[in-house]
Design a protein around this motif. Structure first.
Motif, PDB file in Angstrom:
ATOM      1  N   GLY A 146       0.859  -1.292  -0.041  1.00 51.07           N
ATOM      2  CA  GLY A 146       0.071   0.159   0.205  1.00 51.07           C
ATOM      3  C   GLY A 146       0.971   1.271   0.040  1.00 51.07           C
ATOM      4  N   ASP A 147       2.314   1.009   0.380  1.00 48.72           N
ATOM      5  CA  ASP A 147       3.070   2.187   0.277  1.00 48.72           C
ATOM      6  C   ASP A 147       3.362   2.488  -1.079  1.00 48.72           C
ATOM      7  N   TYR A 148       3.855   3.899  -1.388  1.00 46.56           N
ATOM      8  CA  TYR A 148       4.365   4.073  -2.656  1.00 46.56           C
ATOM      9  C   TYR A 148       5.386   5.076  -2.670  1.00 46.56           C
ATOM     10  N   ASP A 149       6.014   5.308  -3.784  1.00 50.05           N
ATOM     11  CA  ASP A 149       7.336   6.405  -3.879  1.00 50.05           C
ATOM     12  C   ASP A 149       6.739   7.568  -4.559  1.00 50.05           C
ATOM     13  N   SER A 150       6.365   8.535  -3.885  1.00 51.80           N
ATOM     14  CA  SER A 150       5.939   9.585  -4.439  1.00 51.80           C
ATOM     15  C   SER A 150       6.602  10.251  -5.684  1.00 51.80           C
ATOM     16  N   ARG A 151       7.965  10.314  -5.511  1.00 51.96           N
ATOM     17  CA  ARG A 151       8.682  10.694  -6.428  1.00 51.96           C
ATOM     18  C   ARG A 151       8.597  10.185  -7.662  1.00 51.96           C
ATOM     19  N   ARG A 152       8.728   8.738  -7.677  1.00 54.17           N
ATOM     20  CA  ARG A 152       8.537   7.804  -8.620  1.00 54.17           C
ATOM     21  C   ARG A 152       6.999   8.140  -9.404  1.00 54.17           C
ATOM     22  N   TYR A 153       6.087   8.101  -8.698  1.00 56.07           N
ATOM     23  CA  TYR A 153       4.637   8.458  -9.116  1.00 56.07           C
ATOM     24  C   TYR A 153       4.520   9.537  -9.882  1.00 56.07           C
ATOM     25  N   ASN A 154       5.176  10.771  -9.324  1.00 52.94           N
ATOM     26  CA  ASN A 154       4.999  12.023 -10.019  1.00 52.94           C
ATOM     27  C   ASN A 154       5.831  11.957 -11.440  1.00 52.94           C
ATOM     28  N   GLU A 155       7.066  11.372 -11.339  1.00 56.31           N
ATOM     29  CA  GLU A 155       7.851  11.279 -12.441  1.00 56.31           C
ATOM     30  C   GLU A 155       6.894  10.518 -13.846  1.00 56.31           C
ATOM     31  N   ALA A 156       6.458   9.437 -13.163  1.00 56.19           N
ATOM     32  CA  ALA A 156       5.741   8.713 -14.277  1.00 56.19           C
ATOM     33  C   ALA A 156       4.644   9.245 -14.593  1.00 56.19           C
ATOM     34  N   LYS A 157       3.929   9.987 -13.996  1.00 55.96           N
ATOM     35  CA  LYS A 157       2.435  10.654 -14.275  1.00 55.96           C
ATOM     36  C   LYS A 157       2.968  11.777 -15.354  1.00 55.96           C
ATOM     37  N   ARG A 158       4.034  12.417 -14.796  1.00 56.76           N
ATOM     38  CA  ARG A 158       4.388  13.537 -15.710  1.00 56.76           C
ATOM     39  C   ARG A 158       4.703  13.412 -17.133  1.00 56.76           C
ATOM     40  N   SER A 159       5.442  12.158 -17.160  1.00 54.70           N
ATOM     41  CA  SER A 159       5.814  11.610 -18.532  1.00 54.70           C
ATOM     42  C   SER A 159       4.752  10.967 -19.331  1.00 54.70           C
ATOM     43  N   GLU A 160       3.530  10.323 -18.729  1.00 58.18           N
ATOM     44  CA  GLU A 160       2.307   9.989 -19.297  1.00 58.18           C
ATOM     45  C   GLU A 160       1.588  11.572 -19.838  1.00 58.18           C
ATOM     46  N   GLN A 161       1.611  12.178 -19.128  1.00 51.52           N
ATOM     47  CA  GLN A 161       0.885  13.706 -19.231  1.00 51.52           C
ATOM     48  C   GLN A 161       1.375  14.370 -20.511  1.00 51.52           C
ATOM     49  N   SER A 162       2.976  14.304 -20.712  1.00 60.86           N
ATOM     50  CA  SER A 162       3.677  14.915 -21.781  1.00 60.86           C
ATOM     51  C   SER A 162       3.219  14.206 -22.823  1.00 60.86           C
ATOM     52  N   HIS A 163       2.984  12.808 -22.970  1.00 59.63           N
ATOM     53  CA  HIS A 163       2.481  12.297 -24.267  1.00 59.63           C
ATOM     54  C   HIS A 163       0.882  12.835 -24.499  1.00 59.63           C
ATOM     55  N   GLN A 164       0.358  12.812 -23.325  1.00 61.85           N
ATOM     56  CA  GLN A 164      -1.282  13.280 -23.559  1.00 61.85           C
ATOM     57  C   GLN A 164      -1.117  14.786 -24.364  1.00 61.85           C
ATOM     58  N   ALA A 165      -0.611  15.449 -23.889  1.00 61.29           N
ATOM     59  CA  ALA A 165      -0.150  16.819 -24.444  1.00 61.29           C
ATOM     60  C   ALA A 165       0.099  16.574 -25.772  1.00 61.29           C
ATOM     61  N   SER A 166       0.898  15.901 -26.453  1.00 60.89           N
ATOM     62  CA  SER A 166       1.401  15.516 -27.632  1.00 60.89           C
ATOM     63  C   SER A 166      -0.109  15.167 -28.333  1.00 60.89           C
ATOM     64  N   LEU A 167      -0.654  14.324 -27.946  1.00 59.74           N
ATOM     65  CA  LEU A 167      -2.045  14.034 -28.735  1.00 59.74           C
ATOM     66  C   LEU A 167      -2.922  15.089 -28.563  1.00 59.74           C
ATOM     67  N   LEU A 168      -2.813  16.151 -27.862  1.00 59.19           N
ATOM     68  CA  LEU A 168      -3.861  17.267 -27.860  1.00 59.19           C
ATOM     69  C   LEU A 168      -3.546  18.247 -29.032  1.00 59.19           C
ATOM     70  N   ARG A 169      -2.046  18.234 -29.209  1.00 55.28           N
ATOM     71  CA  ARG A 169      -1.745  19.083 -30.527  1.00 55.28           C
ATOM     72  C   ARG A 169      -1.998  18.468 -31.708  1.00 55.28           C
ATOM     73  N   ASP A 170      -2.171  17.014 -31.618  1.00 50.42           N
ATOM     74  CA  ASP A 170      -2.487  16.284 -33.061  1.00 50.42           C
ATOM     75  C   ASP A 170      -4.052  16.535 -33.231  1.00 50.42           C
ATOM     76  N   ILE A 171      -4.692  16.747 -32.197  1.00 52.13           N
ATOM     77  CA  ILE A 171      -6.164  16.695 -32.463  1.00 52.13           C
ATOM     78  C   ILE A 171      -6.766  18.234 -32.695  1.00 52.13           C
ATOM     79  N   PHE A 172      -6.112  19.169 -31.898  1.00 50.27           N
ATOM     80  CA  PHE A 172      -6.572  20.493 -31.850  1.00 50.27           C
ATOM     81  C   PHE A 172      -5.280  21.177 -32.591  1.00 50.27           C
ATOM     82  N   ASN A 173      -5.824  22.200 -33.166  1.00 49.18           N
ATOM     83  CA  ASN A 173      -4.933  23.127 -33.846  1.00 49.18           C
ATOM     84  C   ASN A 173      -5.340  24.644 -33.650  1.00 49.18           C
ATOM     85  N   PRO A 174      -5.489  25.137 -32.456  1.00 50.25           N
ATOM     86  CA  PRO A 174      -6.084  26.440 -32.211  1.00 50.25           C
ATOM     87  C   PRO A 174      -5.581  27.473 -32.738  1.00 50.25           C
TER      88      PRO A 174
END
Length: 246
Positions: A146-174
């Motif tokens: 049940g314990d987890y490493d918050s640093r690893r958590y945040n790093e992994a989440k930020r990496s996935e969010q960066s990919h999601q941001a790239s998807l947004l740029r593919d779909i939206f061109n404001p």
């Protein structure tokens, strides 16, 4: 947000906040008359497919397929609701599972549930998708259950969010709206775009750029996007423009 900030942003929530303030929304459950809603759903689907290896329940994966068909008008509202109920049940059965499968199922369910173009709920859906990779990555073998490493958590989440941001740029061109001329829609251009949309395999995007150039396209925003590194998913603003999808 400036164009430079949009291109550099790695936080999808910030980008969605910007889009919410600059998109003309139409209050309707019909995706055909709510273009932003269609693209938002496809963005959420793209985020879920990126973590699809954790969608072990077929009802959860089916939710993504139903969402894609629904936004193109091939699924009725009742069919969508029934599929969402099934996906919701699959999510409930995974509650408490701590390896990312619960978050993945929840993200898939939320893409299909009553979020037709709702920015707030899309943010929640893609946040769950980011947590899919963050939670397992944060677990350390030398910690108590049940314990987890918050640093690893945040790093992994930020990496996935960066990919999601790239998807947004593919779909939206404001910042550089595309005006697609009819003469650019040659049989080759249409065939390439349709094949990629149906198969979800966008590896032929550079070939599409060549075909567009042969047809007389000189729009640098289109050509550069097609020749860029991607990623590309259903909802890509170039492919949508070719196929006449909003």
């Amino acid at each position: 947000m400036t164009e430079a900030e949009w291109l550099a942003c790695v936080n999808p929530e910030t980008m969605l906040d910007f889009l919410e303030g600059h998109c003309d929304l139409i209050e309707s459950d019909d995706p055909a008359v709510w273009p932003v809603g269609r693209k938002l759903r496809l963005f959420a689907v793209g985020c879920c497919r990126h973590v699809g290896h954790l969608l072990t329940d077929p009802l959860s994966y089916h939710a993504l397929e139903v969402t894609e068909r629904y936004v193109d008008g091939f699924v009725t509202r009742d069919e969508r609701v029934n599929a969402a109920l099934a996906a919701g049940q699959a999510t409930n059965e995974l509650e408490g599972v701590d390896d990312g499968r619960y978050q993945a199922a929840t993200a898939a369910y939320r893409t299909l549930d009553d979020i037709v173009g709702n920015f707030t709920d899309v943010v929640e859906a893609v946040d769950y998708a980011a947590c899919v990779v963050a939670r397992p990555a944060s677990l350390a073998p030398d910690r108590n259950e049940g314990d987890y490493d918050s640093r690893r958590y945040n790093e992994a989440k930020r990496s996935e969010q960066s990919h999601q941001a790239s998807l947004l740029r593919d779909i939206f061109n404001p910042f550089r709206p595309v005006t697609f001329l009819p003469e650019w829609r040659t049989s080759t251009v249409l065939a390439l775009a349709a094949q990629m949309y149906e198969s979800r395999d966008f590896s032929a995007m550079p070939i599409l750029a060549d075909a567009l150039q042969d047809a007389g396209c000189t729009d640098e925003a289109i050509l550069t996007h097609c020749r860029g590194p991607g990623p590309h998913v259903r909802g890509c603003f170039c492919v949508d423009a070719i196929l006449g999808k909003s």
